[in-house]
Write a protein that holds these residues in place. Structure first.
Motif, PDB file in Angstrom:
ATOM      1  N   GLY A  67      62.321   7.824 -10.803  1.00  0.00           N
ATOM      2  CA  GLY A  67      62.441   8.788 -11.838  1.00  0.00           C
ATOM      3  C   GLY A  67      63.376   8.370 -13.057  1.00  0.00           C
ATOM      4  N   LYS A  68      63.825   7.340 -13.187  1.00  0.00           N
ATOM      5  CA  LYS A  68      64.482   6.984 -14.480  1.00  0.00           C
ATOM      6  C   LYS A  68      63.450   5.987 -15.366  1.00  0.00           C
ATOM      7  CE  LYS A  68      68.689   6.298 -15.442  1.00  0.00           C
ATOM      8  NZ  LYS A  68      69.580   7.292 -16.281  1.00  0.00           N
ATOM      9  N   ARG A  69      63.356   6.357 -16.580  1.00  0.00           N
ATOM     10  CA  ARG A  69      62.641   5.822 -17.675  1.00  0.00           C
ATOM     11  C   ARG A  69      63.502   4.359 -18.007  1.00  0.00           C
ATOM     12  NH1 ARG A  69      60.950   6.623 -23.545  1.00  0.00           N
ATOM     13  NH2 ARG A  69      58.830   5.899 -23.484  1.00  0.00           N
ATOM     14  N   ILE A  70      62.896   3.276 -18.001  1.00  0.00           N
ATOM     15  CA  ILE A  70      63.559   2.105 -18.245  1.00  0.00           C
ATOM     16  C   ILE A  70      62.729   1.245 -19.068  1.00  0.00           C
ATOM     17  CG2 ILE A  70      64.677   0.037 -17.336  1.00  0.00           C
ATOM     18  CD1 ILE A  70      65.273   1.566 -14.756  1.00  0.00           C
ATOM     19  N   THR A  71      63.155   0.554 -20.142  1.00  0.00           N
ATOM     20  CA  THR A  71      62.329  -0.219 -20.925  1.00  0.00           C
ATOM     21  C   THR A  71      63.147  -1.820 -20.469  1.00  0.00           C
ATOM     22  OG1 THR A  71      62.192   1.019 -22.826  1.00  0.00           O
ATOM     23  CG2 THR A  71      62.165  -1.411 -23.238  1.00  0.00           C
ATOM     24  N   VAL A  72      62.203  -2.704 -20.373  1.00  0.00           N
ATOM     25  CA  VAL A  72      62.414  -4.302 -20.238  1.00  0.00           C
ATOM     26  C   VAL A  72      61.778  -4.846 -21.201  1.00  0.00           C
ATOM     27  CG1 VAL A  72      62.176  -5.932 -18.396  1.00  0.00           C
ATOM     28  CG2 VAL A  72      62.219  -3.807 -17.516  1.00  0.00           C
ATOM     29  N   MET A  73      62.655  -5.906 -21.694  1.00  0.00           N
ATOM     30  CA  MET A  73      62.236  -6.623 -22.784  1.00  0.00           C
ATOM     31  C   MET A  73      62.863  -8.017 -22.722  1.00  0.00           C
ATOM     32  SD  MET A  73      63.501  -5.756 -26.672  1.00  0.00           S
ATOM     33  CE  MET A  73      62.651  -4.458 -26.748  1.00  0.00           C
ATOM     34  N   SER A  74      61.957  -9.117 -23.142  1.00  0.00           N
ATOM     35  CA  SER A  74      62.453 -10.291 -23.189  1.00  0.00           C
ATOM     36  C   SER A  74      62.648 -10.870 -24.671  1.00  0.00           C
ATOM     37  CB  SER A  74      61.159 -11.446 -22.832  1.00  0.00           C
ATOM     38  OG  SER A  74      60.020 -11.120 -23.723  1.00  0.00           O
ATOM     39  N   THR A  75      63.878 -11.525 -24.829  1.00  0.00           N
ATOM     40  CA  THR A  75      64.415 -11.714 -26.048  1.00  0.00           C
ATOM     41  C   THR A  75      64.258 -13.207 -26.439  1.00  0.00           C
ATOM     42  OG1 THR A  75      66.621 -12.363 -25.057  1.00  0.00           O
ATOM     43  CG2 THR A  75      66.317 -10.188 -25.693  1.00  0.00           C
ATOM     44  N   GLY A  76      63.804 -14.166 -25.627  1.00  0.00           N
ATOM     45  CA  GLY A  76      63.753 -15.298 -25.842  1.00  0.00           C
ATOM     46  C   GLY A  76      65.147 -16.036 -25.631  1.00  0.00           C
ATOM     47  N   ILE A  77      65.205 -17.250 -26.070  1.00  0.00           N
ATOM     48  CA  ILE A  77      66.479 -17.778 -26.019  1.00  0.00           C
ATOM     49  C   ILE A  77      67.551 -17.891 -27.449  1.00  0.00           C
ATOM     50  CG2 ILE A  77      67.508 -20.092 -25.529  1.00  0.00           C
ATOM     51  CD1 ILE A  77      65.105 -20.968 -24.061  1.00  0.00           C
ATOM     52  N   GLY A  78      68.680 -17.530 -27.116  1.00  0.00           N
ATOM     53  CA  GLY A  78      69.730 -18.038 -28.345  1.00  0.00           C
ATOM     54  C   GLY A  78      70.229 -16.649 -29.049  1.00  0.00           C
ATOM     55  N   PRO A  79      71.252 -16.891 -29.621  1.00  0.00           N
ATOM     56  CA  PRO A  79      72.006 -15.717 -30.530  1.00  0.00           C
ATOM     57  C   PRO A  79      71.049 -15.429 -31.612  1.00  0.00           C
ATOM     58  CG  PRO A  79      73.523 -17.428 -29.929  1.00  0.00           C
ATOM     59  CD  PRO A  79      72.105 -18.114 -29.578  1.00  0.00           C
ATOM     60  N   ASP A  80      70.209 -16.172 -32.434  1.00  0.00           N
ATOM     61  CA  ASP A  80      69.565 -15.855 -33.269  1.00  0.00           C
ATOM     62  C   ASP A  80      68.325 -14.816 -32.957  1.00  0.00           C
ATOM     63  OD1 ASP A  80      68.598 -17.830 -31.891  1.00  0.00           O
ATOM     64  OD2 ASP A  80      67.339 -19.081 -33.457  1.00  0.00           O
ATOM     65  N   ASN A  81      68.082 -14.704 -31.882  1.00  0.00           N
ATOM     66  CA  ASN A  81      66.849 -14.009 -31.249  1.00  0.00           C
ATOM     67  C   ASN A  81      67.370 -12.571 -30.862  1.00  0.00           C
ATOM     68  OD1 ASN A  81      64.978 -15.801 -31.718  1.00  0.00           O
ATOM     69  ND2 ASN A  81      64.045 -15.669 -29.385  1.00  0.00           N
ATOM     70  N   ILE A  82      68.863 -12.615 -30.471  1.00  0.00           N
ATOM     71  CA  ILE A  82      69.699 -11.361 -30.120  1.00  0.00           C
ATOM     72  C   ILE A  82      69.819 -10.604 -31.429  1.00  0.00           C
ATOM     73  CG2 ILE A  82      71.709 -10.424 -29.227  1.00  0.00           C
ATOM     74  CD1 ILE A  82      69.881 -11.416 -27.244  1.00  0.00           C
ATOM     75  N   ASP A  83      70.080 -11.359 -32.893  1.00  0.00           N
ATOM     76  CA  ASP A  83      70.268 -10.807 -33.819  1.00  0.00           C
ATOM     77  C   ASP A  83      69.013  -9.914 -34.186  1.00  0.00           C
ATOM     78  OD1 ASP A  83      71.743 -10.294 -36.152  1.00  0.00           O
ATOM     79  OD2 ASP A  83      70.202 -11.517 -37.103  1.00  0.00           O
ATOM     80  N   ILE A  84      67.914 -10.519 -34.074  1.00  0.00           N
ATOM     81  CA  ILE A  84      66.645  -9.701 -34.351  1.00  0.00           C
ATOM     82  C   ILE A  84      66.386  -8.566 -33.309  1.00  0.00           C
ATOM     83  CG2 ILE A  84      64.141 -10.052 -33.991  1.00  0.00           C
ATOM     84  CD1 ILE A  84      64.441 -12.945 -35.216  1.00  0.00           C
ATOM     85  N   VAL A  85      66.653  -8.991 -31.976  1.00  0.00           N
ATOM     86  CA  VAL A  85      66.199  -7.924 -30.935  1.00  0.00           C
ATOM     87  C   VAL A  85      67.371  -6.635 -31.071  1.00  0.00           C
ATOM     88  CG1 VAL A  85      66.315  -7.236 -28.661  1.00  0.00           C
ATOM     89  CG2 VAL A  85      65.142  -9.422 -29.637  1.00  0.00           C
ATOM     90  N   VAL A  86      68.298  -6.733 -31.087  1.00  0.00           N
ATOM     91  CA  VAL A  86      69.487  -5.680 -31.307  1.00  0.00           C
ATOM     92  C   VAL A  86      69.574  -4.908 -32.518  1.00  0.00           C
ATOM     93  CG1 VAL A  86      71.850  -4.910 -31.047  1.00  0.00           C
ATOM     94  CG2 VAL A  86      71.007  -6.736 -29.578  1.00  0.00           C
ATOM     95  N   ASN A  87      69.182  -5.571 -33.632  1.00  0.00           N
ATOM     96  CA  ASN A  87      69.165  -4.827 -34.770  1.00  0.00           C
ATOM     97  C   ASN A  87      67.953  -4.105 -34.892  1.00  0.00           C
ATOM     98  OD1 ASN A  87      71.379  -5.246 -37.166  1.00  0.00           O
ATOM     99  ND2 ASN A  87      71.085  -7.372 -36.427  1.00  0.00           N
ATOM    100  N   GLU A  88      66.567  -4.495 -34.492  1.00  0.00           N
ATOM    101  CA  GLU A  88      65.389  -3.682 -34.564  1.00  0.00           C
ATOM    102  C   GLU A  88      65.302  -2.658 -33.576  1.00  0.00           C
ATOM    103  OE1 GLU A  88      61.890  -6.201 -34.686  1.00  0.00           O
ATOM    104  OE2 GLU A  88      62.558  -7.202 -36.463  1.00  0.00           O
ATOM    105  N   LEU A  89      66.123  -2.880 -32.329  1.00  0.00           N
ATOM    106  CA  LEU A  89      66.206  -1.664 -31.548  1.00  0.00           C
ATOM    107  C   LEU A  89      66.951  -0.673 -32.183  1.00  0.00           C
ATOM    108  CD1 LEU A  89      66.835  -3.516 -27.989  1.00  0.00           C
ATOM    109  CD2 LEU A  89      64.567  -1.948 -28.696  1.00  0.00           C
ATOM    110  N   ASP A  90      68.130  -1.112 -32.610  1.00  0.00           N
ATOM    111  CA  ASP A  90      68.980   0.159 -33.150  1.00  0.00           C
ATOM    112  C   ASP A  90      68.088   0.836 -34.482  1.00  0.00           C
ATOM    113  OD1 ASP A  90      72.032   1.165 -33.830  1.00  0.00           O
ATOM    114  OD2 ASP A  90      70.958   0.433 -35.886  1.00  0.00           O
ATOM    115  N   ALA A  91      67.376  -0.147 -35.058  1.00  0.00           N
ATOM    116  CA  ALA A  91      66.587   0.604 -36.262  1.00  0.00           C
ATOM    117  C   ALA A  91      65.710   1.817 -35.422  1.00  0.00           C
ATOM    118  CB  ALA A  91      65.894  -0.370 -37.142  1.00  0.00           C
TER     119      ALA A  91
END
Length: 290
Positions: A67-91
């Motif tokens: 009953g819970k809607r959940i998203t699963v996402m692969s980020t790849g490796i490293g802080p540089d990829n996290i910079d992309i993922v979190v900023n674009e999710l926030d956008a």
């Protein structure tokens, strides 16, 4: 004022550039994994999957679990990829992609990372779970932002003194995980501590192949670092970046790891896939509780 096209890049279909997602494609609760193949290992537990896409290493699936809607996402490796993922999710949730203007009423996402790691201490055995109470960034990515407001300067200073840290590598940063998610996920099975985040896999984590490294003793110094009962439990490449960007942007974030190796006593899990699957099911059930 509208954000320029060069700063917020969108694909021709209106999706954010790297993740290839539109706002309606993601849930409020999001699970991060590094490996794109692990996405389906989580969503196989779902009752249904409503959306799936992949661009580069970023694979995303959204569906329903109990009953819970959940998203699963692969980020790849490293802080540089996290910079992309979190900023674009926030956008996706906090910027109107048509007008390119940040919204007045902001949305706070729940972000939980599920990973694998090695333990630095004999009393954190293989097949156990570790929750990162703090992320210790050794990589400098967060220093590109105005991050002093969300960092723990006392732990940073203690770590710098304990390790005789060379500041030519940049100042380490310490950011706490979400206390809200910690209370939601914690149990007697979970160990807590500081997770160190390195900017690379070899030299930055003390591995030597053909290149000498700046501090041959850094890993052993991290092993015995202790601040007000908090020790460094494991070393990986994403947690501090997730914690820092989430805190700055107003999201809740927590990092969990299945321990598949113990460096202190030289053991390795007899069935690491089972340990990861148990952590996946544990996390999904905790998210579905409310």
């Amino acid at each position: 004022m509208a954000i320029q096209q060069s700063e917020l890049i969108l694909n021709p279909d209106g999706s954010v550039y790297h993740l290839n997602l539109k706002p309606e494609n993601i849930a409020h609760d999001i699970i991060f994994v590094g490996d794109q193949d692990r996405v389906s290992k989580i969503t196989k537990h779902f009752d249904s999957v409503e959306f799936s896409t992949q661009k580069r290493e970023f694979k995303t699936e959204t569906g329903i679990y109990k009953g819970k809607r959940i998203t699963v996402m692969s980020t790849g490796i490293g802080p540089d990829n996290i910079d992309i993922v979190v900023n674009e999710l926030d956008a996706l949730v906090n910027i109107d992609l048509e007008t390119r203007i940040p919204k007045e009423n902001l949305t706070s996402l729940n972000i939980i990372r599920i990973g694998t790691s090695g333990s630095l201490h004999a009393d954190i055995p293989v097949d156990s779970f570790v929750m990162s109470k703090f992320g210790l960034g050794l990589d400098n990515m967060l220093r590109s932002y105005l991050a002093d407001s969300i960092s723990n300067i006392e732990i940073e200073d203690a770590f710098i003194a304990h390790t005789n840290w060379d500041l030519r590598k940049g100042r380490p940063i310490v950011v706490a995980g979400s206390s809200i998610l910690e209370k939601k996920i914690e149990s007697d099975r979970i160990h807590k501590g500081i997770t160190a985040t390195a900017g690379g896999f070899y030299g930055p984590q003390g591995r030597i192949l053909r290149l000498n490294i700046q501090d041959n003793e850094l890993n052993s110094k991290m092993d015995n670092f202790l601040f007000e009962g908090n020790r460094i439990t494991n070393l990986e490449m994403e947690t501090s970046a997730i914690y820092g960007l989430s805190a700055l942007l107003g999201h809740q974030a927590l990092s969990l790891n299945a321990i598949i190796a113990n460096r202190a006593n030289g053991t390795f899990s007899s069935d690491p896939y089972k340990a990861v699957d148990e952590l996946i099911e544990y996390t999904l059930n905790k998210l579905a509780e409310n």
